[in-house]
Write an enzyme that holds these catalytic residues in place. Structure first.
Site, PDB file in Angstrom:
ATOM      1  N   GLU A  56      -3.151  16.063  -9.335  1.00 49.94           N
ATOM      2  CA  GLU A  56      -2.882  14.885 -10.173  1.00 49.94           C
ATOM      3  C   GLU A  56      -1.429  14.839 -10.629  1.00 49.94           C
ATOM      4  O   GLU A  56      -1.074  14.116 -11.564  1.00 49.94           O
ATOM      5  CB  GLU A  56      -3.845  14.830 -11.364  1.00 49.94           C
ATOM      6  N   LYS A  91     -15.537   5.932 -14.469  1.00 52.71           N
ATOM      7  CA  LYS A  91     -14.921   6.048 -13.145  1.00 52.71           C
ATOM      8  C   LYS A  91     -15.720   5.127 -12.233  1.00 52.71           C
ATOM      9  O   LYS A  91     -16.930   5.337 -12.040  1.00 52.71           O
ATOM     10  CB  LYS A  91     -15.006   7.482 -12.637  1.00 52.71           C
TER      11      LYS A  91
HETATM   12  P1  PGA Z   1     -12.196  14.351 -10.630  1.00 49.45           P
HETATM   13  O1  PGA Z   1     -11.298  14.596 -11.911  1.00 49.45           O
HETATM   14  O2  PGA Z   1     -11.818  13.047 -10.033  1.00 49.45           O
HETATM   15  O3  PGA Z   1     -11.870  15.524  -9.780  1.00 49.45           O
HETATM   16  O4  PGA Z   1     -13.632  14.341 -11.086  1.00 49.45           O
HETATM   17  C1  PGA Z   1     -10.964  13.687 -12.883  1.00 49.45           C
HETATM   18  C2  PGA Z   1     -11.566  14.067 -14.225  1.00 49.45           C
HETATM   19  O5  PGA Z   1     -12.335  15.043 -14.315  1.00 49.45           O
HETATM   20  O6  PGA Z   1     -11.361  13.383 -15.212  1.00 49.45           O
HETATM   21 ZN    ZN Z   2     -13.075  14.850 -16.381  1.00 50.57          ZN
END
Ligand code: PGA
Ligand code: ZN
Length: 420
Positions: free
Chosen positions: A207, A341
């Site tokens: 990230e 998400k």
């Molecule tokens: P991930 O991480 O997309 O690997 O789940 C993002 C998060 O945990 O906020």
């Molecule tokens: Zn998370």
């Protein structure tokens, strides 16, 4: 009303170099829209399921050619005559076509690619900004700017480092988007200098946050504070800190303990809550994501009761953008904030329903990218349309992160120009 002339998709690569989907719509009046979805991220137990090829000869089985076939042969014919401005009907159709609880038939990636590209096409037809179109389509009140949350140390499953926690976060004081992004970037660069001066690596994780090997989790917090001061900001006044512990992978089912290898320590749920409490007393931390494992409802309740008055107790793996799990959380008074998400759930309609329920029960909303992304900035318009409190899109480096923060600044300018 323009009709869909073609709805197709192609296999593109995500920010980790694995395949993902980009969908494209061409309308019979010549308008075109595209949208891509996040790629291969570590998934939590309760997320909807992606459709991957499983053909080990291509991309270790992670190709998305089957998903493309589903779009061409199942979804495109079913949507041929649909009114593209009726997003709720499109999403309903996608859910029906799939017919499973966890989207395992068409795949959550396939469904999301279509849901997003239809919304983009709708905005193009109406000649509107995407956030405006989403606001109107879902009968939301005026758009609102989220505060960005920057992930400046990457650990856990997100980097080759000894850091146990997945994300170490900077939360700027609410201001204009460009000021907040600048603050994040100033601190990110100052942290690079701090690390170099201390003899640490400045390599980054998936990230875009730094990923050195450190001596303890607390050292990461201390370095963030030092970097903030070095950059001319006052922690606790100009910014706050947060952590995404990503604790599910630190939890040992057989012993019911959380194991922190870096700190050479282990905790029960109760002693872990005690540890968090001692940190929050000492440091300006206001945000704790996935502090406990996703099935520990009773302890999530205790954590929220003990610390939730002052701290955002955030469920990501806990809720997995699943409305039934959010309902359970509300009922059990577990957490006071939720991560949204889009690719954990699949359609815009379902994601908006989660946000509306969260708003009704005063849960704070954090719209988040995934650890594997594309440069698509859709989530930013989504966050603005639903008036999310926060937007979490990674660090201040890597194109797939920066595309989101740049769009945030752009939208802020549009709203300011429009006097909103
Ligand atoms: P991930 O991480 O997309 O690997 O789940 C993002 C998060 O945990 O906020
Ligand atoms: Zn998370």
């Amino acid at each position: 009303m323009p009709k869909i002339k073609s709805l197709t998709a192609r296999e593109i690569l995500d920010s980790r170099g694995w395949p993902t989907l980009e969908a494209e719509i061409i309308l019979d009046n010549g308008l075109k829209a595209r949208a891509s979805v996040p790629g291969v991220s570590p998934v939590s137990v309760y997320e909807a399921v992606e459709l991957r090829d499983g053909d080990k000869k291509r991309y270790q089985g992670l190709g998305v050619l089957k998903a493309i076939t589903k779009i061409n042969e199942v979804i495109a014919p079913a949507l041929a005559d649909i009114d593209i401005l009726k997003q709720a009907e499109i999403d309903k159709k996608l859910i029906e076509l799939d017919g499973t609880e966890n989207k395992s038939n068409l795949g959550v990636n396939t469904i999301l690619a279509v849901s997003l590209v239809c919304a983009r096409a709708g905005a193009a037809i109406n000649n509107q900004e995407l956030f405006e179109y989403l606001g109107e389509t879902f009968s939301l009140i005026n758009p609102g700017m989220p505060t960005p949350i920057f992930n400046i140390f990457n650990g856990g499953r997100h980097a080759d480092t000894n850091l146990d926690f997945e994300e170490f976060l900077i939360i700027p004081k609410k201001a204009g988007a460009s000021e907040m992004v600048q603050e994040g970037a100033d601190i990110f660069h100052a942290l690079g200098d701090e690390l170099k001066n201390s003899g640490y690596d400045t390599d980054t994780g998936v990230e875009g946050g730094y990923a050195p090997d450190l001596d303890s989790s607390i050292e990461a917090i201390e370095l963030m504070l030092a970097a903030s001061i070095r950059a001319g900001y006052n922690p606790g006044k100009d910014l706050w800190l947060g952590v995404d512990v990503g604790s599910s992978i630190l939890f040992e089912e057989n012993t019911k303990r959380y194991v922190f290898p870096l700190d050479n320590a282990y905790f029960t749920s109760d002693t872990l809550i005690g540890l968090y409490d001692s940190w929050f007393k000492k440091y300006p931390i206001i945000y704790l994501e996935d502090g406990l494992a996703e099935d520990d409802w009773k302890k999530w309740h205790d954590l929220t009761a003990e610390l939730g008055k002052d701290i955002m107790i955030v469920g990501d793996d806990l809720f997995a953008t699943n409305i039934n799990r959010l309902r359970k959380g509300i009922q059990e008074q577990a957490a006071n904030s939720l991560v949204i998400k889009l690719n954990q759930v699949g359609t815009l309609t379902e994601a908006v329903e989660c946000v509306k329920l969260a708003n009704k029960h005063n849960y704070r909303v954090i719209v988040s990218s995934r650890s594997s992304e594309t440069n698509d900035d859709f989530i930013v318009d989504f966050a603005v349309a639903v008036r999310a409190d926060y937007l979490k899109a990674g660090s201040l480096s890597r194109g797939e992160r920066i595309s989101k923060y740049n769009r945030l600044i752009e939208i802020d300018n549009i709203l300011k120009r429009n006097g909103k």
